[in-house]
Design an enzyme around this catalytic site. Structure first.
Site, PDB file in Angstrom:
ATOM      1  N   LYS A  81       9.579  -2.262  -1.819  1.00 17.04           N
ATOM      2  CA  LYS A  81      10.007  -1.460  -0.666  1.00 17.04           C
ATOM      3  C   LYS A  81       9.349  -1.944   0.645  1.00 17.04           C
ATOM      4  CE  LYS A  81      10.884   2.708  -3.423  1.00 17.04           C
ATOM      5  NZ  LYS A  81      10.725   4.191  -3.473  1.00 17.04           N
TER       6      LYS A  81
ATOM      7  N   TYR B 117      20.881   5.453  -3.232  1.00 17.93           N
ATOM      8  CA  TYR B 117      20.155   6.680  -3.594  1.00 17.93           C
ATOM      9  C   TYR B 117      21.074   7.902  -3.639  1.00 17.93           C
ATOM     10  CZ  TYR B 117      15.468   4.586  -3.468  1.00 17.93           C
ATOM     11  OH  TYR B 117      14.331   3.858  -3.751  1.00 17.93           O
TER      12      TYR B 117
ATOM     13  N   PHE C 203      14.259  15.322   0.296  1.00 18.37           N
ATOM     14  CA  PHE C 203      13.639  14.100   0.819  1.00 18.37           C
ATOM     15  C   PHE C 203      14.647  12.977   1.076  1.00 18.37           C
ATOM     16  CE2 PHE C 203      13.152  14.136  -3.858  1.00 18.37           C
ATOM     17  CZ  PHE C 203      13.806  12.969  -4.212  1.00 18.37           C
TER      18      PHE C 203
ATOM     19  N   ARG D 137       8.607   0.444 -15.656  1.00 16.29           N
ATOM     20  CA  ARG D 137       8.142   1.798 -15.283  1.00 16.29           C
ATOM     21  C   ARG D 137       6.641   1.934 -15.539  1.00 16.29           C
ATOM     22  NH1 ARG D 137      11.614   5.104 -12.516  1.00 16.29           N
ATOM     23  NH2 ARG D 137      10.811   6.955 -13.583  1.00 16.29           N
TER      24      ARG D 137
ATOM     25  N   THR E 225       5.541   8.042  -9.904  1.00 17.39           N
ATOM     26  CA  THR E 225       6.241   8.037  -8.608  1.00 17.39           C
ATOM     27  C   THR E 225       5.275   8.376  -7.468  1.00 17.39           C
ATOM     28  OG1 THR E 225       8.226   8.793  -9.746  1.00 17.39           O
ATOM     29  CG2 THR E 225       8.208   9.022  -7.353  1.00 17.39           C
TER      30      THR E 225
ATOM     31  N   ARG F  20       1.773   1.033  -8.124  1.00 11.77           N
ATOM     32  CA  ARG F  20       1.704   2.104  -7.113  1.00 11.77           C
ATOM     33  C   ARG F  20       0.261   2.541  -6.858  1.00 11.77           C
ATOM     34  NH1 ARG F  20       7.095   4.975  -9.443  1.00 11.77           N
ATOM     35  NH2 ARG F  20       8.566   4.256  -7.852  1.00 11.77           N
TER      36      ARG F  20
ATOM     37  N   ASN G 181       6.157   4.387  -1.624  1.00 13.24           N
ATOM     38  CA  ASN G 181       5.472   4.132  -2.902  1.00 13.24           C
ATOM     39  C   ASN G 181       5.677   2.718  -3.467  1.00 13.24           C
ATOM     40  OD1 ASN G 181       8.082   4.498  -3.655  1.00 13.24           O
ATOM     41  ND2 ASN G 181       7.689   6.060  -5.215  1.00 13.24           N
TER      42      ASN G 181
ATOM     43  N   HIS H 262      10.560   0.448  -6.401  1.00 11.09           N
ATOM     44  CA  HIS H 262      11.531   1.260  -7.157  1.00 11.09           C
ATOM     45  C   HIS H 262      11.820   0.530  -8.456  1.00 11.09           C
ATOM     46  CE1 HIS H 262      15.135   3.469  -8.294  1.00 11.09           C
ATOM     47  NE2 HIS H 262      15.623   2.279  -8.604  1.00 11.09           N
TER      48      HIS H 262
ATOM     49  N   GLU I 128      22.601   0.084 -11.214  1.00 12.39           N
ATOM     50  CA  GLU I 128      21.846  -0.377 -10.035  1.00 12.39           C
ATOM     51  C   GLU I 128      21.954  -1.894  -9.868  1.00 12.39           C
ATOM     52  OE1 GLU I 128      17.878   1.215 -10.359  1.00 12.39           O
ATOM     53  OE2 GLU I 128      18.568   3.256  -9.966  1.00 12.39           O
TER      54      GLU I 128
HETATM   55  P1  CMP Z   1      12.119   5.850  -6.243  1.00 12.72           P
HETATM   56  O1  CMP Z   1      11.682   5.451  -7.609  1.00 12.72           O
HETATM   57  O2  CMP Z   1      12.575   4.780  -5.333  1.00 12.72           O
HETATM   58  O3  CMP Z   1      13.285   6.948  -6.372  1.00 12.72           O
HETATM   59  C1  CMP Z   1      13.516   7.933  -5.382  1.00 12.72           C
HETATM   60  C2  CMP Z   1      12.424   8.008  -4.370  1.00 12.72           C
HETATM   61  O4  CMP Z   1      12.344   9.195  -3.620  1.00 12.72           O
HETATM   62  C3  CMP Z   1      11.091   7.921  -5.077  1.00 12.72           C
HETATM   63  O5  CMP Z   1      10.891   6.617  -5.565  1.00 12.72           O
HETATM   64  C4  CMP Z   1      10.138   8.379  -3.969  1.00 12.72           C
HETATM   65  O6  CMP Z   1       9.695   7.308  -3.153  1.00 12.72           O
HETATM   66  C5  CMP Z   1      11.020   9.291  -3.114  1.00 12.72           C
HETATM   67  N1  CMP Z   1      10.555  10.683  -3.149  1.00 12.72           N
HETATM   68  C6  CMP Z   1      10.087  11.385  -2.098  1.00 12.72           C
HETATM   69  N2  CMP Z   1       9.759  12.635  -2.472  1.00 12.72           N
HETATM   70  C7  CMP Z   1       9.997  12.729  -3.795  1.00 12.72           C
HETATM   71  C8  CMP Z   1       9.855  13.770  -4.765  1.00 12.72           C
HETATM   72  N3  CMP Z   1       9.381  14.968  -4.440  1.00 12.72           N
HETATM   73  N4  CMP Z   1      10.194  13.504  -6.052  1.00 12.72           N
HETATM   74  C9  CMP Z   1      10.690  12.287  -6.397  1.00 12.72           C
HETATM   75  N5  CMP Z   1      10.861  11.268  -5.518  1.00 12.72           N
HETATM   76  C10 CMP Z   1      10.519  11.484  -4.237  1.00 12.72           C
END
Ligand code: CMP
Length: 146
Positions: A11, A51, A59, A87, A93, A107, A117, A120, A131
């Site tokens: 990212k 997304y 968010f 993962r 996350t 992360r 973060n 992805h 994806e």
């Molecule tokens: P990612 O794995 O890219 O998938 C969705 C993204 O939303 C996640 O990583 C986070 O960076 C972002 N995000 C922000 N707030 C939240 C939340 N409360 N729960 C999950 N994802 C979140």
């Protein structure tokens, strides 16, 4: 054990901090191989489409905005149990949780907040296929030959 493919995105926070090499090195040292790769600056439509599953979440707007703040590196990773392996290497996350649960994870090492973060990764084999198809044509994925 089955060979799988999964989608990874480095990212904008991590590309901005110049962590691409260390993140890729983590994948390679742990049995994942890059079989497709592109660096791009996502447009709003691309980020929203990717997304879309989160479009009702509070968010969503911030997530799409953040994903357009700088270049991203989008990769297809291949390896045994690639979805789960990626993962595991990424960590939770929320980096605050990752720092406690898995301090060596990507992360934990390279991110500080849930909004920014670092990486992805597809959360299931089914979503990995969706994806990968979203960002890559079949002919852009390189088969291993040696
Ligand atoms: P990612 O794995 O890219 O998938 C969705 C993204 O939303 C996640 O990583 C986070 O960076 C972002 N995000 C922000 N707030 C939240 C939340 N409360 N729960 C999950 N994802 C979140």
């Amino acid at each position: 054990m089955t060979k799988e493919r999964t989608l990874s995105i480095i990212k904008p926070d991590a590309t901005g901090k110049n962590h691409i090499g260390e993140i890729i090195s983590t994948f390679e040292k742990n049995g994942l191989r890059i079989v497709a790769c592109k660096m791009t600056h996502l447009k709003q439509q691309e980020a929203e489409g990717f997304y879309a599953v989160h479009k009702e979440r509070p968010f969503f707007k911030d997530l799409v905005g953040f994903m357009m703040t700088g270049p991203v590196l989008i990769m297809v990773l291949e390896g045994e149990n690639a979805v789960a392996k990626n993962r595991e290497l990424m960590g939770a996350t929320d980096p605050k949780k990752a720092k406690v649960e898995s301090p060596q994870s990507i992360r934990a090492r390279f991110a500080d907040t849930i909004d920014e973060n670092a990486v992805h990764g597809s959360d299931s084999l089914e979503n990995a296929k969706i994806e990968i198809n979203y960002f890559f044509k079949p002919e852009e994925i390189c088969e291993r030959t040696r």
